[in-house]
Scaffold this motif. Sequence first.
Motif, PDB file in Angstrom:
ATOM      1  N   LYS A 184      -7.637   0.854 -11.020  1.00  0.00           N
ATOM      2  CA  LYS A 184      -8.840   0.308 -10.877  1.00  0.00           C
ATOM      3  C   LYS A 184      -8.954  -0.965 -12.009  1.00  0.00           C
ATOM      4  N   LYS A 185      -8.580  -0.484 -13.250  1.00  0.00           N
ATOM      5  CA  LYS A 185      -8.990  -1.701 -14.364  1.00  0.00           C
ATOM      6  C   LYS A 185      -8.004  -2.767 -14.072  1.00  0.00           C
ATOM      7  N   ARG A 186      -6.862  -2.108 -13.642  1.00  0.00           N
ATOM      8  CA  ARG A 186      -5.666  -3.187 -13.685  1.00  0.00           C
ATOM      9  C   ARG A 186      -5.811  -4.192 -12.587  1.00  0.00           C
ATOM     10  N   LEU A 187      -6.307  -3.631 -11.588  1.00  0.00           N
ATOM     11  CA  LEU A 187      -6.340  -4.424 -10.407  1.00  0.00           C
ATOM     12  C   LEU A 187      -7.656  -5.525 -10.752  1.00  0.00           C
ATOM     13  N   THR A 188      -8.660  -5.027 -11.277  1.00  0.00           N
ATOM     14  CA  THR A 188      -9.918  -5.584 -11.653  1.00  0.00           C
ATOM     15  C   THR A 188      -9.533  -6.782 -12.300  1.00  0.00           C
ATOM     16  N   ASN A 189      -8.931  -6.654 -13.629  1.00  0.00           N
ATOM     17  CA  ASN A 189      -8.637  -7.554 -14.590  1.00  0.00           C
ATOM     18  C   ASN A 189      -7.777  -8.683 -14.063  1.00  0.00           C
ATOM     19  N   ASN A 190      -6.939  -8.175 -13.054  1.00  0.00           N
ATOM     20  CA  ASN A 190      -6.325  -9.382 -12.354  1.00  0.00           C
ATOM     21  C   ASN A 190      -6.802 -10.072 -11.115  1.00  0.00           C
ATOM     22  N   GLY A 191      -8.126  -9.809 -10.862  1.00  0.00           N
ATOM     23  CA  GLY A 191      -8.872 -10.434  -9.780  1.00  0.00           C
ATOM     24  C   GLY A 191      -8.716  -9.947  -8.394  1.00  0.00           C
ATOM     25  N   LEU A 192      -8.626  -8.680  -8.128  1.00  0.00           N
ATOM     26  CA  LEU A 192      -8.314  -8.175  -6.764  1.00  0.00           C
ATOM     27  C   LEU A 192      -9.994  -8.407  -6.252  1.00  0.00           C
ATOM     28  N   LYS A 193      -9.780  -9.205  -4.999  1.00  0.00           N
ATOM     29  CA  LYS A 193     -11.049  -9.221  -4.375  1.00  0.00           C
ATOM     30  C   LYS A 193     -11.331  -8.213  -3.216  1.00  0.00           C
ATOM     31  N   LYS A 194     -10.545  -8.027  -2.435  1.00  0.00           N
ATOM     32  CA  LYS A 194     -10.522  -7.030  -1.272  1.00  0.00           C
ATOM     33  C   LYS A 194     -10.314  -5.482  -1.825  1.00  0.00           C
ATOM     34  N   GLN A 195     -10.918  -5.084  -2.533  1.00  0.00           N
ATOM     35  CA  GLN A 195     -10.964  -3.644  -3.460  1.00  0.00           C
ATOM     36  C   GLN A 195     -10.946  -2.500  -2.183  1.00  0.00           C
ATOM     37  N   GLU A 196     -11.367  -3.091  -1.142  1.00  0.00           N
ATOM     38  CA  GLU A 196     -11.623  -1.951   0.004  1.00  0.00           C
ATOM     39  C   GLU A 196     -10.243  -1.866   0.794  1.00  0.00           C
ATOM     40  N   PHE A 197      -9.440  -2.956   0.350  1.00  0.00           N
ATOM     41  CA  PHE A 197      -8.105  -2.707   1.139  1.00  0.00           C
ATOM     42  C   PHE A 197      -6.913  -1.976   0.461  1.00  0.00           C
ATOM     43  N   PHE A 198      -7.471  -1.299  -0.843  1.00  0.00           N
ATOM     44  CA  PHE A 198      -6.354  -0.751  -1.485  1.00  0.00           C
ATOM     45  C   PHE A 198      -6.721   0.520  -1.628  1.00  0.00           C
ATOM     46  N   TYR A 199      -5.741   1.392  -1.279  1.00  0.00           N
ATOM     47  CA  TYR A 199      -6.091   3.140  -1.309  1.00  0.00           C
ATOM     48  C   TYR A 199      -5.088   3.720  -2.236  1.00  0.00           C
ATOM     49  N   GLN A 200      -5.439   4.500  -3.319  1.00  0.00           N
ATOM     50  CA  GLN A 200      -4.496   5.092  -4.026  1.00  0.00           C
ATOM     51  C   GLN A 200      -4.601   6.602  -3.892  1.00  0.00           C
ATOM     52  N   GLU A 201      -3.621   7.363  -3.553  1.00  0.00           N
ATOM     53  CA  GLU A 201      -3.788   8.866  -3.353  1.00  0.00           C
ATOM     54  C   GLU A 201      -2.983   9.552  -4.802  1.00  0.00           C
ATOM     55  N   GLU A 202      -3.644  10.530  -5.313  1.00  0.00           N
ATOM     56  CA  GLU A 202      -3.257  11.006  -6.403  1.00  0.00           C
ATOM     57  C   GLU A 202      -2.651  12.356  -6.256  1.00  0.00           C
ATOM     58  N   GLU A 203      -3.081  12.938  -5.144  1.00  0.00           N
ATOM     59  CA  GLU A 203      -3.044  14.326  -4.727  1.00  0.00           C
ATOM     60  C   GLU A 203      -1.115  14.715  -4.868  1.00  0.00           C
ATOM     61  N   PRO A 204      -0.796  15.619  -5.489  1.00  0.00           N
ATOM     62  CA  PRO A 204       0.872  15.918  -5.411  1.00  0.00           C
ATOM     63  C   PRO A 204       1.216  16.508  -3.982  1.00  0.00           C
ATOM     64  N   PHE A 205       2.362  15.876  -3.655  1.00  0.00           N
ATOM     65  CA  PHE A 205       2.951  16.320  -2.444  1.00  0.00           C
ATOM     66  C   PHE A 205       4.362  16.085  -2.367  1.00  0.00           C
ATOM     67  N   SER A 206       5.282  16.676  -1.506  1.00  0.00           N
ATOM     68  CA  SER A 206       6.493  16.178  -1.416  1.00  0.00           C
ATOM     69  C   SER A 206       6.826  15.897  -0.025  1.00  0.00           C
ATOM     70  N   TRP A 207       7.694  14.888  -0.066  1.00  0.00           N
ATOM     71  CA  TRP A 207       8.047  14.331   1.651  1.00  0.00           C
ATOM     72  C   TRP A 207       8.949  15.435   2.303  1.00  0.00           C
ATOM     73  N   ALA A 208       9.389  16.552   1.657  1.00  0.00           N
ATOM     74  CA  ALA A 208       9.878  17.669   2.421  1.00  0.00           C
ATOM     75  C   ALA A 208       8.712  18.628   3.055  1.00  0.00           C
ATOM     76  N   ASP A 209       7.564  18.440   2.542  1.00  0.00           N
ATOM     77  CA  ASP A 209       6.630  19.588   2.949  1.00  0.00           C
ATOM     78  C   ASP A 209       5.710  18.745   4.311  1.00  0.00           C
ATOM     79  N   THR A 210       6.522  19.405   5.444  1.00  0.00           N
ATOM     80  CA  THR A 210       5.892  18.858   6.960  1.00  0.00           C
ATOM     81  C   THR A 210       4.400  19.177   6.785  1.00  0.00           C
ATOM     82  N   GLU A 211       3.769  20.099   6.617  1.00  0.00           N
ATOM     83  CA  GLU A 211       2.180  19.992   6.687  1.00  0.00           C
ATOM     84  C   GLU A 211       1.747  19.110   6.027  1.00  0.00           C
ATOM     85  N   ARG A 212       1.871  18.899   4.881  1.00  0.00           N
ATOM     86  CA  ARG A 212       1.265  17.808   4.035  1.00  0.00           C
ATOM     87  C   ARG A 212       1.615  16.257   4.619  1.00  0.00           C
TER      88      ARG A 212
END
Length: 615
Positions: free
Chosen positions: A366-394
């Motif tokens: 958030k701070k990095r993008l803000t410092n660099n002037g991101l206007k459309k912050q509602e267009f950027f989504y970050q997901e921190e929840e861990p999972f693997s590509w092999a987990d079909t349910e996730r």
Amino acid sequence: MIIDRIWSQQDGQYFFLATKSASGKFREHVFRRSEIKTIGQFCKDNEDKDIYFCPHGFSKAIRKKEFAVLPKMLWADLDEADPRKMKPKPTIAIESSPGRFVGLWLTDKVIKESLNRRLTYHLDADHGGWDLTQVLRVPGTSNYKYSSTPRVRILWDDGPSWKISDVEKMLPDEPDIDESLTARDIFNKYENMLPPWLRRELMTTKAPPGKRSEMIWKLEHGLLEHGLSKDEAFVLIKASAWNKFRGRNSEDAQLKRELDKVVNERMKAGAESSVKRKHKYLTQPMSEVESENLDWIWYPILARGQITIIEGDPGGGKSYLTQMASKSICDGEDLPEFIVGSGIDEPVQGKVAYFDMENSAGTVTKKRLTNNGLKKQEFFYQEEEPFSWADTERMAQVFEALERIKPTLVVFDTMNTYLGSGVDTGRANSSQEAMFPLKEIAVRFNCAVVIIRHLVKSKKDKSALHAGQGSIAFAGFARIVATVGKLPDDPDVGAIAITKCNFAPPVYDVLTFEINKLPNLKDEKDRSRFKWGALVKGVGADDIIKTPEKNSDKEDAEEFLRDVLDEGPEDIKKLEVMAEKRGISRRTLQRAADAVGIKKSVKGFGKDRVSSWSL
């Protein structure tokens, strides 16, 4: 042929045949009334294809309901209903394949489409074979649906003609249609009972071309297996993006026909049924493949439907650079060009899904993008929840989330954190299999997918293409690979190079960038600003991954030049040989020459040409 006799007795100026090739490609062919006599030769010329005819005429050369001219004839795709045992008896009866039939009833007056529907339901015929624009198999042609390729044959063509009034007396009233069912209500009712893949496919908004027939088949089986009625399954499939009949006059009828086929198939097969459909290989020749242009987001790094690997050493700026490219996409800003004049005509704007379980969205991104002037912050989504590509349910949950936000760019930072423990990164087949879900994301959502990857620690004698962690199969699977490193002549300047791109000519330049630290505030420990630089020509990916030279190497080269040139000018070739013997590379020598302020001169021409340096 009997078709020309049928058409000649009906009104309309245009009539239609249709062909279907072995690959399944359906093509319409229009005939004017004056051309009806040519259909015999047409059928001979296309005898390697399935051929169908529309029984009535049209006022325009467009096979749509609004242009249909109502005929003095009824028709029905009878399926397994035997025309020899039915009332009213068809005027013309056709066997389309052994045990399957088509009927046509010539009438004294112009019919209404609703009467054709009533007749079909009364005869328990195919509920999708009664509508205007319907096509039926042409007698005398081959039915390639079956391996035995049976001929379509006429059983009789001298049955009785019918008065409309007599037919109406034989038929029940129009069947009631339940108009109360809505897709939303049905989905909410069964949502928790449906498997993730089925929910995901029903919710998708964009169906890849060439996959709709197969997916409709899977959806029909899946919905019926999980307890939905035929009417409920019909409503959901009709509302889905996989509805290949949308917009056609026969949309409802075609979908119900497909469902009826599945019901009949399941009844015959018993309780067990598989949702896997046998694929027919090598059915589409190149002549039937439609040429498509790649849709670039950032040429030649990001393209819709493709996977890009962006790789570099830890701390080299690859994540920061990717986030700044993401910022430009969110705000709809131009991205810098690798080749002058080859950029995107209009900057692409869209949403970004950034998967990063290592960095906090609140304290870092958030701070990095803000410092660099991101206007459309509602267009950027970050997901921190861990999972693997092999987990079909996730991954099913990930697909549902991506369906909701409809991203232009999806980023996984970094690759190793999403591979999962079961992937052997040293084996090609295991590495490629791990990437399959990412290709599905790229194609399904028509977006670019970026994987951020580290380089190996020891890059001695390695090219940039082989310097990424894990098997070379990762770079082989991705169509685009970009490498982030340091500019050889200035280790403080970052650079990104195109290591591999299957869709563009080789690029032998690098795009530079700088990450400048800003004065810290009390509540901000990491405050920086990203700045794109210029193109540097003649430098490639192999150059920017090499370990930067120590300052002492450059200083040794400077001292060498001063000692040698203190005696006067010297031939550059001789200088290079002398430097090489002292372990000084040509690039280091050039850097030292720039630092010392060497004067360069050329004398003579051709073979006598001599380049020399002097202090």
